[in-house]
Design a protein around this motif. Structure first.
Motif, mmCIF file in Angstrom:
data_model
loop_
_atom_site.group_PDB
_atom_site.id
_atom_site.type_symbol
_atom_site.label_atom_id
_atom_site.label_comp_id
_atom_site.label_asym_id
_atom_site.label_seq_id
_atom_site.Cartn_x
_atom_site.Cartn_y
_atom_site.Cartn_z
ATOM 1 N N ARG A 172 33.060 2.428 -2.017
ATOM 2 C CA ARG A 172 32.306 3.636 -2.366
ATOM 3 C C ARG A 172 30.804 3.422 -2.143
ATOM 4 O O ARG A 172 30.107 4.310 -1.634
ATOM 5 C CB ARG A 172 32.567 4.018 -3.818
ATOM 6 N N MET A 173 30.297 2.230 -2.521
ATOM 7 C CA MET A 173 28.876 1.938 -2.327
ATOM 8 C C MET A 173 28.496 2.007 -0.846
ATOM 9 O O MET A 173 27.454 2.567 -0.481
ATOM 10 C CB MET A 173 28.549 0.548 -2.873
ATOM 11 N N ILE A 174 29.335 1.423 0.007
ATOM 12 C CA ILE A 174 29.050 1.403 1.440
ATOM 13 C C ILE A 174 29.023 2.824 1.998
ATOM 14 O O ILE A 174 28.128 3.187 2.781
ATOM 15 C CB ILE A 174 30.077 0.519 2.171
ATOM 16 N N ALA A 175 29.977 3.638 1.600
ATOM 17 C CA ALA A 175 30.009 5.032 2.065
ATOM 18 C C ALA A 175 28.765 5.781 1.609
ATOM 19 O O ALA A 175 28.183 6.582 2.366
ATOM 20 C CB ALA A 175 31.270 5.718 1.553
ATOM 21 N N PHE A 176 28.339 5.525 0.387
ATOM 22 C CA PHE A 176 27.135 6.151 -0.172
ATOM 23 C C PHE A 176 25.907 5.772 0.659
ATOM 24 O O PHE A 176 25.076 6.626 1.008
ATOM 25 C CB PHE A 176 26.973 5.693 -1.622
ATOM 26 N N ILE A 177 25.786 4.485 0.992
ATOM 27 C CA ILE A 177 24.636 4.015 1.773
ATOM 28 C C ILE A 177 24.641 4.617 3.168
ATOM 29 O O ILE A 177 23.608 5.079 3.672
ATOM 30 C CB ILE A 177 24.639 2.478 1.858
ATOM 31 N N LYS A 178 25.791 4.633 3.807
ATOM 32 C CA LYS A 178 25.870 5.139 5.174
ATOM 33 C C LYS A 178 25.495 6.627 5.256
ATOM 34 O O LYS A 178 24.956 7.084 6.261
ATOM 35 C CB LYS A 178 27.263 4.890 5.738
ATOM 36 N N GLU A 179 25.764 7.338 4.188
ATOM 37 C CA GLU A 179 25.419 8.758 4.167
ATOM 38 C C GLU A 179 23.923 8.965 3.953
ATOM 39 O O GLU A 179 23.317 9.850 4.566
ATOM 40 C CB GLU A 179 26.208 9.460 3.061
ATOM 41 N N ARG A 180 23.316 8.123 3.104
ATOM 42 C CA ARG A 180 21.931 8.360 2.711
ATOM 43 C C ARG A 180 20.915 7.464 3.420
ATOM 44 O O ARG A 180 19.731 7.787 3.445
ATOM 45 C CB ARG A 180 21.797 8.189 1.194
ATOM 46 N N ALA A 181 21.353 6.342 3.945
ATOM 47 C CA ALA A 181 20.437 5.433 4.653
ATOM 48 C C ALA A 181 21.168 4.819 5.842
ATOM 49 O O ALA A 181 21.426 3.612 5.869
ATOM 50 C CB ALA A 181 19.929 4.353 3.704
ATOM 51 N N PRO A 182 21.534 5.630 6.829
ATOM 52 C CA PRO A 182 22.386 5.154 7.928
ATOM 53 C C PRO A 182 21.769 4.049 8.780
ATOM 54 O O PRO A 182 22.491 3.312 9.443
ATOM 55 C CB PRO A 182 22.620 6.423 8.758
ATOM 56 N N LYS A 183 20.443 3.906 8.752
ATOM 57 C CA LYS A 183 19.799 2.871 9.561
ATOM 58 C C LYS A 183 19.662 1.540 8.824
ATOM 59 O O LYS A 183 19.340 0.522 9.436
ATOM 60 C CB LYS A 183 18.415 3.347 10.006
ATOM 61 N N ALA A 184 19.898 1.545 7.535
ATOM 62 C CA ALA A 184 19.738 0.321 6.746
ATOM 63 C C ALA A 184 20.857 -0.667 7.062
ATOM 64 O O ALA A 184 21.991 -0.286 7.356
ATOM 65 C CB ALA A 184 19.729 0.647 5.257
ATOM 66 N N ILE A 185 20.530 -1.951 6.987
ATOM 67 C CA ILE A 185 21.526 -3.017 7.134
ATOM 68 C C ILE A 185 22.188 -3.230 5.775
ATOM 69 O O ILE A 185 21.504 -3.475 4.774
ATOM 70 C CB ILE A 185 20.858 -4.320 7.604
ATOM 71 N N ILE A 186 23.507 -3.126 5.727
ATOM 72 C CA ILE A 186 24.240 -3.325 4.478
ATOM 73 C C ILE A 186 24.678 -4.785 4.415
ATOM 74 O O ILE A 186 25.480 -5.252 5.226
ATOM 75 C CB ILE A 186 25.462 -2.398 4.390
ATOM 76 N N PHE A 187 24.122 -5.505 3.452
ATOM 77 C CA PHE A 187 24.423 -6.928 3.274
ATOM 78 C C PHE A 187 25.228 -7.129 1.990
ATOM 79 O O PHE A 187 24.885 -6.573 0.946
ATOM 80 C CB PHE A 187 23.146 -7.758 3.202
#
Length: 420
Positions: A193-208
């Motif tokens: 859920r966290m990853i989906a949230f990030i991809k929607e709101r900060a698609p350019k950020a690197i998810i580590f």
């Protein structure tokens, strides 16, 4: 036939019997998880035709190390990523995390922890704890975080506001395990859920994702759902107690290249890095990891059930979802915590004659009590327990190469602490 339980008082024997019956179904579920994960690893070893010549290792610069390169392909495929670094030159999980962050960030960039304040050693890397050289501060790299809610869950409303106000944040970090916090570790379902949230709101950020203690604890990993970069230790889950040192990083190919350049040197990157006599352990450890991790989790389930019957506050509960190796017991006072930890040390294969003494350790601000009778120093896939001596006096139990060892040691510790 003599029973290992005969030495304990009748009341404790009865509790053990009740626990055994209560947790049997849950242990069967972990066995099925071990089987699934083992099947995936076995299929990869067969696919890549792992053979004796892959175990030899290399010296010097480490050029043309076919065993190393093949193992990194196996890691990348298991975690469903484009590339991997699996190296003895990465000395710990903290070093792997530091390699990721310094590899992909540049001066002026911001690291944002969505899962609250990271644990002590990462605070040292960032520079918000301690007074060490080489931290974020020296490189003009910035750190922000959003505290978790009181129930230990992500504050999505506040995180959303932060990302809206900081659209150029470079890296968004998720810490899977609880560290020295009292919150629950985050299950894969929650990380998804966290990853989906990030991809929607900060698609350019690197998810580590800091995945330490998490590998093989479920049948899925954070990278299955779009995490860009993930780090873990080889002398924890992924090395099964066989690997003597090293760590790994998996993720996008371009990001792995940056991490390799930071770890080794620009222009050399992944092509260098000798493996000496490490490869045999790396291959065998990763092959054994599904089973060994399952054994440790079974031990944690037993510990949670027995200690709760003895009136202790435990987290997770025995029947709760498991996503890592960590089991906490809250003592509420200093002395019983030290006594229980000492009993774990006294029921270890190594240094059973030693009494753990509270002391200050590099990377931590409070006194630490630690039992670690492991064959490899710091190998928390082997049974250990530790914690900071501060309120509410939580002891963190990890690992166990076999369920039988954990069951023996936990029962002995319960006897020493609560019956003597």
């Amino acid at each position: 036939m003599n029973s290992w339980k005969d030495k304990f008082p009748k009341d404790l024997q009865e509790k053990i019997a009740e626990v055994d019956e209560m947790i049997s179904g849950r242990l069967n579920e972990i066995t099925e998880q071990e089987l699934y994960n083992q099947q995936r690893v076995l299929e990869l070893y067969r696919k890549h035709r792992v053979a004796e010549e892959d175990l030899v290792g290399s010296t010097g610069y480490g050029y043309d190390d076919v065993g190393r390169d093949k193992l990194e392909k196996i890691f990348a495929e298991y975690f469903k990523t484009e590339d991997a670094l699996v190296r003895p030159q990465i000395v710990s999980g903290t070093h792997a995390i530091k390699t990721c962050l310094f590899g992909v960030m540049r001066p002026g960039d911001t690291l944002y922890y969505m899962t609250g304040m990271p644990y002590d050693t990462i605070q040292e890397v960032i520079g918000i704890a301690g007074d060490n050289p080489g931290t974020f501060k020296e490189y003009d790299m910035h750190f922000e975080y959003t505290p978790l809610l009181e129930n230990g869950e992500v504050d999505y409303e506040s995180c959303g506001k932060f990302l809206e106000e900081h659209p150029d944040v470079k890296v968004i970090a998720l810490q899977r395990s609880r560290g020295y916090a009292t919150r629950d570790s985050f299950t894969i379902e929650k990380i998804k859920r966290m990853i989906a949230f990030i991809k929607e709101r900060a698609p350019k950020a690197i998810i580590f994702v800091d995945n330490c203690y998490g590998e093989f604890s479920e049948t899925e990993e954070p990278t299955f759902f779009g995490a860009d970069l993930l780090a873990g230790s080889l002398f924890k889950n992924a090395g099964a107690g066989i690997v003597k040192g090293g760590a790994f990083i998996v993720g996008r190919k371009d990001l792995i290249a940056k991490c390799a350049a930071h770890l080794i040197a620009p222009g050399s990157g992944k092509s260098e890095g000798p493996t000496y006599a490490y490869l045999r352990d790396f291959y065998q450890g990763f092959f054994m990891a599904p089973h060994t991790t399952g054994q440790a989790i079974k031990g944690s389930i037993y510990a949670a059930a027995l200690l709760e019957k003895l009136g202790m506050d435990v987290s997770p509960k025995w029947d709760a979802p498991r996503t890592d190796l960590v089991q906490t017991i809250t003592f509420g006072a200093r002395e019983p915590m030290i006594k229980f930890c000492a009993a774990i040390q006294h029921n270890s294969a190594m240094n059973a004659f030693v009494d753990p003494v509270p002391s200050y350790m590099d990377g931590y601000e409070d006194e630490i009590i630690m039992a670690s009778g492991s064959f490899t120093e710091g190998s928390t896939i082997e049974l250990s327990s530790d914690g900071p001596l501060r309120e509410p006096y939580c002891l963190y139990i990890q690992g166990g190469l076999s369920y039988e060892h954990v069951k023996n040691a936990i029962t002995e510790a319960a006897f020493e602490t609560f019956y003597k």
